[in-house]
Motif scaffolding. Structure first.
Motif, PDB file in Angstrom:
ATOM      1  N   ASN A 125      52.558  51.963  31.631  1.00 34.67           N
ATOM      2  CA  ASN A 125      52.807  50.582  32.062  1.00 34.67           C
ATOM      3  C   ASN A 125      51.781  50.245  33.137  1.00 34.67           C
ATOM      4  N   PRO A 126      50.764  49.423  32.811  1.00 36.12           N
ATOM      5  CA  PRO A 126      49.675  49.140  33.761  1.00 36.12           C
ATOM      6  C   PRO A 126      50.109  48.341  34.982  1.00 36.12           C
ATOM      7  N   LEU A 146      43.218  45.717  35.208  1.00 36.60           N
ATOM      8  CA  LEU A 146      43.567  44.415  35.761  1.00 36.60           C
ATOM      9  C   LEU A 146      43.063  43.282  34.859  1.00 36.60           C
ATOM     10  N   THR A 147      41.850  43.441  34.341  1.00 35.18           N
ATOM     11  CA  THR A 147      41.291  42.429  33.443  1.00 35.18           C
ATOM     12  C   THR A 147      42.148  42.293  32.191  1.00 35.18           C
ATOM     13  N   GLN A 148      42.565  43.426  31.660  1.00 32.16           N
ATOM     14  CA  GLN A 148      43.405  43.391  30.458  1.00 32.16           C
ATOM     15  C   GLN A 148      44.751  42.750  30.763  1.00 32.16           C
ATOM     16  N   LEU A 149      45.309  43.048  31.926  1.00 36.08           N
ATOM     17  CA  LEU A 149      46.599  42.462  32.300  1.00 36.08           C
ATOM     18  C   LEU A 149      46.497  40.948  32.470  1.00 36.08           C
ATOM     19  N   ALA A 150      45.421  40.510  33.126  1.00 40.11           N
ATOM     20  CA  ALA A 150      45.271  39.074  33.390  1.00 40.11           C
ATOM     21  C   ALA A 150      44.998  38.294  32.116  1.00 40.11           C
ATOM     22  N   THR A 154      42.561  33.614  35.418  1.00 39.38           N
ATOM     23  CA  THR A 154      41.861  33.914  36.676  1.00 39.38           C
ATOM     24  C   THR A 154      42.804  33.913  37.877  1.00 39.38           C
ATOM     25  N   GLY A 155      43.857  33.103  37.822  1.00 39.84           N
ATOM     26  CA  GLY A 155      44.828  33.071  38.921  1.00 39.84           C
ATOM     27  C   GLY A 155      45.565  34.388  39.033  1.00 39.84           C
ATOM     28  N   ALA A 156      45.974  34.919  37.873  1.00 43.47           N
ATOM     29  CA  ALA A 156      46.670  36.205  37.871  1.00 43.47           C
ATOM     30  C   ALA A 156      45.747  37.316  38.345  1.00 43.47           C
TER      31      ALA A 156
END
Length: 649
Positions: A125-126, A146-150, A154-156
């Motif tokens: 779970n990232p 983080l890039t994959q999650l967002a 861009t806000g996230a």
């Protein structure tokens, strides 16, 4: 100073964490709460160091600086240990405790909470970030996840980055350090300063600080002492580091003040510690063999051991003769009966050490006699106390052993090492608790010391909850002399439940006579038992296993409270323990449960659970700064509030 600089100084040895008698004691709840406070920017308090001389560069967790000093961290040990352990992924060199408390801390990117690793919800779970990995390696290793999650938001992405940055910036946070330095800052002065600064937490003792100074020069002092404490614990006796250090101090310096250790060379301390460990083993054997005091519950008067260790030191580690041994034990028994060393420890101990050095055991006894107004005698009223926490409970056990009291079923003398599955000793209520409750007697009356005797488990099971008027006449027929050997009044009218108070009065009279007779025997001449063939370093191989009733049987909710205490990783209490006035040493009451050093370090002062108190007892407890609870449920709520406070800043 920044937190990162403090941790670097711990690594380099510029700041050492002292070897207090308490190791790392924080729980995972406290670690989570501490990091939540750091993350939110809440105040976490400053630190306090003591600059003192270090005779070597091998200080445990530190070493001497350029000027030959070491900076011992007095206030902030738990916080610095937590920061170091979580930041480095391993405990520091000085660590002593449960290392699992410092590993596996994770942070949730969306809820912004800290929790310890739980595979079921965190694996793959990232959103859960390993805090140690983040602090060691920075954000770079998390950019891809983080890039994959967002996913293009861009806000996230900015929110995730900001949250991780707040964690990494913990190391850049400035904290204030107060430094205690100067030749005038003796141990006594530093302890006073610390306790004023840390008035809301567990107070630092002079022994804590003295041990820290010793370990700065000899890092193996604490492990060596802990090894001896563990060996004694395995043999059935529990002692504390402070207590062992007090014995060493008496042997090496002949005085009670820990500050005297500042002038002792490391080699002298090492030799004194070895001698003291040998002497304590020798004393435990002698006390078990001569007085029958062979396990932790009945070994009272531990504050008298430094005097006895000093006597052995003066005679090459052995008693010079049987008369000296018996008179010393006469003094020892009276010293714990009258609470000689439970109050202002150093004052009484210094008087006794001086008396011993100047006039031997005879002057030692005379000093104690004068402190008692010229009277060293046990009266029937002294047995009025109740429960196993009473000072007179060990005396009852001692009389049972030295007089060869007989088991009420078999008539055999009760002795150490009795063989057979049901032959272990148990405490027996002569008047059963259930029958006394039916008549409305109070808990204190039911658990009066004068209602106790010792039996084998088999006999205890056979007697059960039968009334004395039923089973005692049978014993007079089956085992003549057994009742008399246990000082049970031979007046059948007293065996009736309605006459229980008169029974207690009559038995107290018999017990006091037996006690005075035996103590006078110790004082007046050597015993036929010769213990001089006992090894100086061996420990009792077989201690009497005595099954003792406790407040668990009588205090509603206590068992559940103790489970909560264990789950919270708080300190285990002393059960049925005598609570004394710390200023005078006078007994105040017997508590169902007692935490003399608080539920946990840095969480407050001593805690007492006592179900019934008189107004005078309550006033004395409060005047002595005890936090008093009158029910297990009330204390349980207090424990849960503490856990909640540490879980959510």
């Amino acid at each position: 100073m920044r937190i990162s600089q403090i941790l670097d100084k711990v690594d380099s040895g510029d700041i050492a964490l002292p070897e207090f008698q308490r190791g790392y004691v924080w729980t995972r709840d406290q670690v989570r709460g501490f990091f939540q406070s750091l993350y939110r920017g809440y105040p976490i308090g400053g630190f306090l160091t003591w600059t003192t001389k270090a005779d070597s560069t091998q200080a445990r967790g530190g070493g001497a600086g350029r000027d030959g000093t070491v900076h011992l961290l007095l206030d902030g040990q738990q916080r610095v240990t937590t920061l170091y352990g979580v930041t480095h992924g391993r405990p520091p060199r000085f660590f002593e405790g449960n290392s699992a408390t410092l590993t596996g801390l994770h942070f949730h990117l969306e809820t912004e909470v800290f929790e310890f690793y739980a595979p079921a919800k965190m694996r793959d779970n990232p959103l859960w970030v390993d805090v140690t990995s983040l602090l060691r390696n920075g954000i770079g290793g998390h950019l891809l996840s983080l890039t994959q999650l967002a996913d293009g938001d861009t806000g996230a992405m900015a929110a995730y980055m900001e949250r991780l940055n707040r964690i990494t910036q913990i190391k850049d946070r400035d904290v204030h350090i107060d430094e205690v330095t100067g030749d005038d800052k003796t141990i006594d002065v530093v302890v006073e300063i610390f306790n004023r600064v840390n008035s809301g937490g567990t107070k630092l003792s002079k022994g804590d600080l003295a041990l820290a100074a010793v370990c700065a020069s000899w890092p193996e002092a604490r492990p060596t002492m802990n090894e001896a404490l563990a060996a004694w614990s395995d043999a059935g006796f529990d002692f504390k580091l402070d207590w062992l250090l007090r014995n060493v101090n008496a042997v090496v310096t002949g005085e009670a003040q820990f500050s005297k250790l500042a002038d002792v060379e490391v080699t002298a301390f090492q030799a004194g510690l070895k001698e003291t460990i040998d002497s304590v083993g020798y004393l435990l054997n002698a006390l078990g063999g001569r007085l029958g005091l062979d396990h932790r519950r009945v070994l009272s008067g531990r504050g008298a051991f430094p005097v006895m260790s000093r006597l052995l030191h003066r005679h090459g580690g052995r008693f010079p003769d049987a008369l000296t041994r018996d008179r010393l034990f006469y003094w020892y028994v009276h010293s714990f009966l009258w609470g000689r060393h439970t109050g202002a420890t150093e004052t009484a101990l210094n008087q006794d050490l001086q008396a011993l050095d100047e006039g031997g055991v005879d002057l030692l006894i005379e000093v104690l006699r004068r402190s008692r107004g010229g009277r060293l005698e046990v009266s029937p009223d002294d047995f009025v106390g109740s429960s196993m926490g009473s000072r007179f409970y060990p005396l009852l056990y001692m009389l049972t052993r030295v007089h060869g009291a007989q088991d009420l079923e078999s008539g055999l003398p009760l002795r150490a090492g009795m063989l057979g599955r049901l032959n272990s000793l148990q405490v027996h209520h002569i008047f059963p608790k259930a029958r006394l409750r039916e008549y409305g007697y109070s808990s204190a009356e039911i658990n009066a010391v004068a209602n106790f005797c010792f039996l084998t488990q088999d006999t205890n099971l056979r007697v059960g909850a039968r009334k004395p008027a039923e089973y005692l006449p049978e014993i007079t027929m089956r085992a003549p002399g057994a009742l008399e050997s246990q000082w049970i009044p031979m007046v059948p009218e007293l065996w009736r439940i309605e006459n229980y108070p008169d029974f207690l009065a009559a038995r107290r009279e018999l017990l006091s006579c037996a006690a005075n007779d035996f103590l006078e025997t110790l004082h007046d001449g050597p015993a036929p038992v010769d213990l001089f063939t006992t090894s100086r370093t061996s420990l009792p191989s077989t201690a009497v296993a005595v099954a003792e009733p406790s407040s668990l049987d009588d205090v509603p909710g206590l068992a559940g409270l103790l489970r909560d205490i264990r789950e919270a990783e708080f300190a285990a209490p002393e059960l049925d323990s005598e609570v004394t006035d710390p200023r005078t040493g006078d007994a105040i009451t017997v508590a169902a449960a007692y935490w003399p050093h608080g539920l946990q370090d840095e969480v407050g002062g001593p805690v007492v659970l006592v179900t019934d108190t008189t107004s005078a007892e309550q006033e004395a407890l409060e005047a002595s700064d005890y936090r008093v609870f009158h029910s297990a449920d009330a204390l349980r709520r207090y424990v849960r509030n503490i856990r909640a406070d540490h879980a959510v800043p």
